[in-house]
Design an enzyme around this catalytic site. Structure first.
Site, mmCIF file in Angstrom:
data_model
loop_
_atom_site.group_PDB
_atom_site.id
_atom_site.type_symbol
_atom_site.label_atom_id
_atom_site.label_comp_id
_atom_site.label_asym_id
_atom_site.label_seq_id
_atom_site.Cartn_x
_atom_site.Cartn_y
_atom_site.Cartn_z
ATOM 1 N N HIS A 134 0.817 -1.218 0.000
ATOM 2 C CA HIS A 134 0.000 0.000 0.000
ATOM 3 C C HIS A 134 0.852 1.270 0.000
ATOM 4 C CE1 HIS A 134 0.406 -0.306 4.528
ATOM 5 N NE2 HIS A 134 0.522 1.011 4.386
ATOM 6 N N ASP A 164 0.069 -7.766 1.628
ATOM 7 C CA ASP A 164 0.423 -6.344 1.629
ATOM 8 C C ASP A 164 1.938 -6.159 1.619
ATOM 9 O OD1 ASP A 164 -0.073 -3.611 1.544
ATOM 10 O OD2 ASP A 164 -0.033 -3.413 3.725
ATOM 11 N N SER A 238 5.105 2.259 7.835
ATOM 12 C CA SER A 238 4.746 1.120 6.990
ATOM 13 C C SER A 238 5.946 0.636 6.188
ATOM 14 C CB SER A 238 3.633 1.510 6.015
ATOM 15 O OG SER A 238 2.382 1.180 6.535
ATOM 16 N N ILE A 293 -7.514 -25.434 -2.870
ATOM 17 C CA ILE A 293 -8.196 -26.732 -2.915
ATOM 18 C C ILE A 293 -9.677 -26.589 -3.244
ATOM 19 C CG2 ILE A 293 -6.545 -27.750 -1.300
ATOM 20 C CD1 ILE A 293 -8.673 -27.544 0.874
ATOM 21 N N GLY A 294 -10.191 -25.353 -3.279
ATOM 22 C CA GLY A 294 -11.562 -25.155 -3.718
ATOM 23 C C GLY A 294 -12.613 -25.528 -2.691
#
Length: 396
Positions: A134, A164, A238, A293-294
């Site tokens: 970000h 991030d 950050s 793995i869905g």
């Protein structure tokens, strides 16, 4: 008179008794000294060596963390990410309703430069820098201020929105890479940590605190595993370094819960283990690939007829994506998954991290319970589809 005489006789007997023992002691000492002349000095030296037991003082912590700072600080950089923003001037109304209805352009569009402030950490001597995504997102120009005062231009090698994190490359020589904590060595709650960064753009600053918690989740993404600390983290920190008392990198500072909600001393850092995985993949391929793995899963609800012990670990399958790897492997809703490969599944967060580390196209065995009976299945994960990110409370 008789009483006085009796008292005098008692005193005389007592004195005679003491005198006999004194004479006896002197006689014994004379005989011992005559036959063993060195015994007196030996006895005196022995008595001199006997001392009361002393309690060892508890070791104190270091009086200064200057050595740790000197070790880590040269690797922390200030980042200035610039982008051009085009704005259309509009007539303003104090009433919000009029603002929405009658707001009209009052002149030509104007372009201005917008600058984000942040920090970064040199992780490789050949110019790779870790920071937060970000901080540099959508930037047209990224400038890095090095510890020795040099300013260098940086290019984005790759970024990962889910964690991030972003990797930059700086074209400069003589770059000090920060030492990282050993792989597998995790910070403990109570460890002293130092946050190094560029708060509010005032220049490199060091703050101290402890590790307040580990494995913290804020539900911003499915891969959260934050280190929580009370070391002061402010806007501009950050992407900066969270280091231990030895000056080794343990995390990348990334977010905070601010005073706007009444919080104080609640900051978060991405563990160095997670940052190292992202760094390695981006350096090698330019992007991060994660297994999928869905299936959607959550915590197990223990019931009397579940067939599970009261302290069971694992997850329960809530939903299976049609045509996904789990569906093709025969996984069904309400299945309880207990093991992925050779690793026990602790909870949903643990499985998400294990799932993300799977190599797409390589089969893995999953085992668990279905209607109280044990079962196993072979799942071939695919590459994880993009996951929408929730808003992050940033530390710009």
């Amino acid at each position: 008179m008789d009483s006085k005489a009796s008292t005098m006789n008692y005193a005389a007997r007592t004195l005679a008794f003491v005198a006999r023992f004194v004479v006896l002691g002197l006689a014994v000492a004379f005989i011992v000294g005559l036959f063993w002349p060195g015994s007196g000095s030996m006895l005196r030296s022995h008595l001199a060596s006997v001392r009361p037991l002393a309690v060892a003082p508890m070791p104190d912590g270091p009086a200064s963390y200057a050595d740790a700072v000197a070790k880590a600080a040269p690797s922390v950089v200030n980042i200035y990410a610039n982008k051009m923003v085009t704005e259309q001037p509009r007539e303003l109304y104090s009433d919000p309703v009029l603002q929405r209805i009658f707001s009209v352009p009052t002149g030509p569009a104007r372009t201005r430069r917008q600058q984000n402030l942040g920090s970064g950490v040199i992780v490789k001597e050949d110019g790779y820098v870790l920071t937060n995504n970000h901080v540099i997102a959508n930037a047209d120009d990224i400038q890095v201020l090095l510890y020795d005062g040099r300013v260098a231009k940086a290019q984005v090698v790759g970024s990962d929105e889910e964690t991030d994190l972003a990797v930059l490359r700086v074209d400069a020589g003589n770059l000090p890479a920060i030492p990282m904590s050993e792989e597998g060595v995790k910070p403990r709650v109570g460890d002293v940590v130092l946050a190094i960064g560029n708060p509010f753009g005032i220049g490199q600053t060091v703050t101290m605190g402890i590790v307040s918690a580990i494995g913290r989740q804020l539900n911003l993404s499915s891969l959260e595993n934050f280190i929580q600390t009370d070391a002061a983290i402010n806007f501009g920190n950050s992407g900066g370094a969270l280091v231990n008392a030895h000056g080794e990198l343990v995390g990348i500072n990334t977010s905070l819960i601010g005073q706007a909600v009444g919080a104080e001393g609640i900051g978060f850092a991405i563990p160095v283990s997670s940052a190292r995985e992202v760094l390695d993949q981006i350096v090698q391929t330019g992007h991060v690939v994660r297994g999928w793995i869905g299936a959607d899963y959550g915590a197990i609800s223990i019931s009397a007829d579940s067939g599970l012990p009261s302290a069971a670990r694992g997850v329960v399958v809530n939903e299976v994506s049609p045509g996904g790897p789990a569906a093709r492997a025969g996984i069904q809703p309400r299945d309880v998954l207990l093991k992925l490969g050779s690793e026990d599944i602790l909870d949903a967060s643990d499985l998400r991290r294990h799932e993300a580390s799977l190599k797409p196209g390589t089969a893995v065995e999953v085992s668990g319970l279905r209607n109280g009976a044990h079962f196993t299945a072979s799942i071939t994960p695919t590459q994880r589809p993009p996951t929408p990110m929730q808003p992050l409370r940033k530390v710009q």
